[in-house]
Design a protein around this motif. Structure first.
Motif, PDB file in Angstrom:
ATOM      1  N   PRO A 152       0.805  -1.223   0.000  1.00 40.47           N
ATOM      2  CA  PRO A 152       0.000   0.000   0.000  1.00 40.47           C
ATOM      3  C   PRO A 152       0.840   1.277   0.000  1.00 40.47           C
ATOM      4  O   PRO A 152       1.971   1.307   0.500  1.00 40.47           O
ATOM      5  CB  PRO A 152      -0.784  -0.111   1.310  1.00 40.47           C
ATOM      6  CG  PRO A 152       0.122  -0.891   2.215  1.00 40.47           C
ATOM      7  CD  PRO A 152       0.796  -1.899   1.314  1.00 40.47           C
ATOM      8  N   ILE A 153       0.266   2.341  -0.550  1.00 42.93           N
ATOM      9  CA  ILE A 153       0.822   3.681  -0.396  1.00 42.93           C
ATOM     10  C   ILE A 153       0.362   4.166   0.977  1.00 42.93           C
ATOM     11  O   ILE A 153      -0.722   4.708   1.125  1.00 42.93           O
ATOM     12  CB  ILE A 153       0.318   4.622  -1.503  1.00 42.93           C
ATOM     13  CG1 ILE A 153       0.561   4.026  -2.886  1.00 42.93           C
ATOM     14  CG2 ILE A 153       0.993   5.988  -1.392  1.00 42.93           C
ATOM     15  CD1 ILE A 153      -0.118   4.796  -4.013  1.00 42.93           C
ATOM     16  N   VAL A 154       1.155   3.931   1.985  1.00 37.24           N
ATOM     17  CA  VAL A 154       0.695   4.139   3.365  1.00 37.24           C
ATOM     18  C   VAL A 154       0.697   5.604   3.775  1.00 37.24           C
ATOM     19  O   VAL A 154      -0.030   5.997   4.683  1.00 37.24           O
ATOM     20  CB  VAL A 154       1.527   3.321   4.370  1.00 37.24           C
ATOM     21  CG1 VAL A 154       1.464   1.845   4.065  1.00 37.24           C
ATOM     22  CG2 VAL A 154       2.973   3.808   4.425  1.00 37.24           C
ATOM     23  N   ALA A 155       1.533   6.413   3.123  1.00 37.46           N
ATOM     24  CA  ALA A 155       1.682   7.819   3.505  1.00 37.46           C
ATOM     25  C   ALA A 155       1.637   8.686   2.250  1.00 37.46           C
ATOM     26  O   ALA A 155       2.644   9.293   1.870  1.00 37.46           O
ATOM     27  CB  ALA A 155       2.985   8.037   4.265  1.00 37.46           C
ATOM     28  N   PRO A 156       0.489   8.769   1.584  1.00 40.93           N
ATOM     29  CA  PRO A 156       0.436   9.504   0.317  1.00 40.93           C
ATOM     30  C   PRO A 156       0.835  10.968   0.443  1.00 40.93           C
ATOM     31  O   PRO A 156       1.309  11.569  -0.534  1.00 40.93           O
ATOM     32  CB  PRO A 156      -1.024   9.352  -0.131  1.00 40.93           C
ATOM     33  CG  PRO A 156      -1.776   8.953   1.101  1.00 40.93           C
ATOM     34  CD  PRO A 156      -0.820   8.170   1.927  1.00 40.93           C
ATOM     35  N   SER A 157       0.689  11.558   1.615  1.00 39.20           N
ATOM     36  CA  SER A 157       1.073  12.955   1.807  1.00 39.20           C
ATOM     37  C   SER A 157       2.587  13.156   1.731  1.00 39.20           C
ATOM     38  O   SER A 157       3.048  14.300   1.617  1.00 39.20           O
ATOM     39  CB  SER A 157       0.582  13.455   3.168  1.00 39.20           C
ATOM     40  OG  SER A 157      -0.819  13.401   3.265  1.00 39.20           O
ATOM     41  N   GLN A 158       3.335  12.052   1.775  1.00 44.90           N
ATOM     42  CA  GLN A 158       4.797  12.163   1.863  1.00 44.90           C
ATOM     43  C   GLN A 158       5.529  11.521   0.693  1.00 44.90           C
ATOM     44  O   GLN A 158       6.761  11.388   0.751  1.00 44.90           O
ATOM     45  CB  GLN A 158       5.284  11.530   3.173  1.00 44.90           C
ATOM     46  CG  GLN A 158       4.689  12.147   4.425  1.00 44.90           C
ATOM     47  CD  GLN A 158       5.205  11.499   5.691  1.00 44.90           C
ATOM     48  OE1 GLN A 158       6.412  11.464   5.950  1.00 44.90           O
ATOM     49  NE2 GLN A 158       4.295  10.976   6.507  1.00 44.90           N
TER      50      GLN A 158
END
Length: 276
Positions: free
Chosen positions: A171-177
């Motif tokens: 998963p893209i666990v931290a899309p904000s980063q």
């Protein structure tokens, strides 16, 4: 709902339907696997699968081999498309924005806001449709891959009590980063990073209303591991919040459906236990 495909598969039926989505303002395709237990008339638990960038409803049903395990455990599989589609739906250059890249959020910026409302579609409209047309109980689980893993985690975290279990592959666990998420969030949600938090699993675990355990499967040879996925950020966020997380790093496996097919049976068994 208009049935487009109807194929016998492991004693059940792999179907694909088209329906009008009022939330998205377009026609949508969704794959539904009905295991052989559906013939009994009993209501069965449902696993929602959210696919990744560039995918449609076809990738998972043709590559993952999940129907075998769904038939074994008596689980309905529901696999939606990854974004709105149609001539009137806006698109963008590149694979990581626009059609095939809905990111399972509700866009607030133009030209995206009128169609790109995948969060509302997955959480409300699609389950209502499934439970009205198929022998589906209210026992739900959710899983996904890459962008879809991001969607599964955030939707489960934001909707306590709605899902019995959640899991994710790569998963893209931290899309904000990470670059994928920053590009999509800027376009769909605007420049206010505070507005991004509601769609970022690493931010959501701190205030989660339910400590639903997270199961994350990650390939150690994934080509996007260090640039786009960064599972250690979710591990650190869960540790800080005391949120249960099982993060399994699989040496040698990459980002492909070969990885998903290798472990999808374990994930379906995990969801079957939770929905029993």
């Amino acid at each position: 709902m208009e049935r487009l495909e109807h194929r016998a598969c492991f004693g059940g039926w792999q179907d694909v339907y088209r329906h009008r989505s009022e939330v998205l303002g377009c026609d949508m395709s969704v794959a539904v696997y009905l295991p052989p237990q559906a013939e009994s008339g009993a209501k069965l638990p449902v696993l929602y699968w959210l696919s990744g960038l560039t995918c449609t409803e076809q990738n998972f049903i043709t590559k993952a081999g999940a129907q075998r395990y769904a038939a074994e455990h008596g689980i309905i599989l529901v696999v939606p498309d990854t974004s709105p589609r149609g001539d009137d739906v806006p698109d963008a250059e590149g694979y990581d924005l626009g059609k095939g890249a809905g990111f399972y959020l509700n866009a607030t910026q133009q030209p995206w806001a009128s169609h790109y409302r995948m969060y509302d579609y997955i959480v409300d409209e699609l389950p209502a449709l499934v439970e009205a047309h198929f022998p589906a109980s209210d026992a739900r689980a959710i899983s996904g891959h890459s962008m879809g893993g991001h969607g599964a985690l955030l939707i489960a975290l934001r909707n306590p009590g709605r899902y019995r279990s959640v899991s994710a592959f790569s998963p893209i666990v931290a899309p904000s980063q990470v670059p994928w998420g920053e590009k999509a969030f800027c376009a769909y949600l605007g420049q206010d990073r505070e507005a991004w938090r509601q769609y970022d699993a690493t931010a959501l675990v701190a205030d989660a209303g339910e400590r639903l355990p997270l199961l994350v499967e990650q390939g150690g040879a994934d080509e996007f591991l260090d640039t786009q996925l960064r599972p250690q950020l979710l591990r650190d966020a869960c540790a800080a919040a005391g949120h249960p997380l099982q993060l399994r790093l699989r040496p040698g496996y990459d980002h492909s459906y070969y990885f998903i097919a290798s472990f999808i049976g374990e994930h379906i068994a995990h969801h079957a236990r939770a929905m029993a």
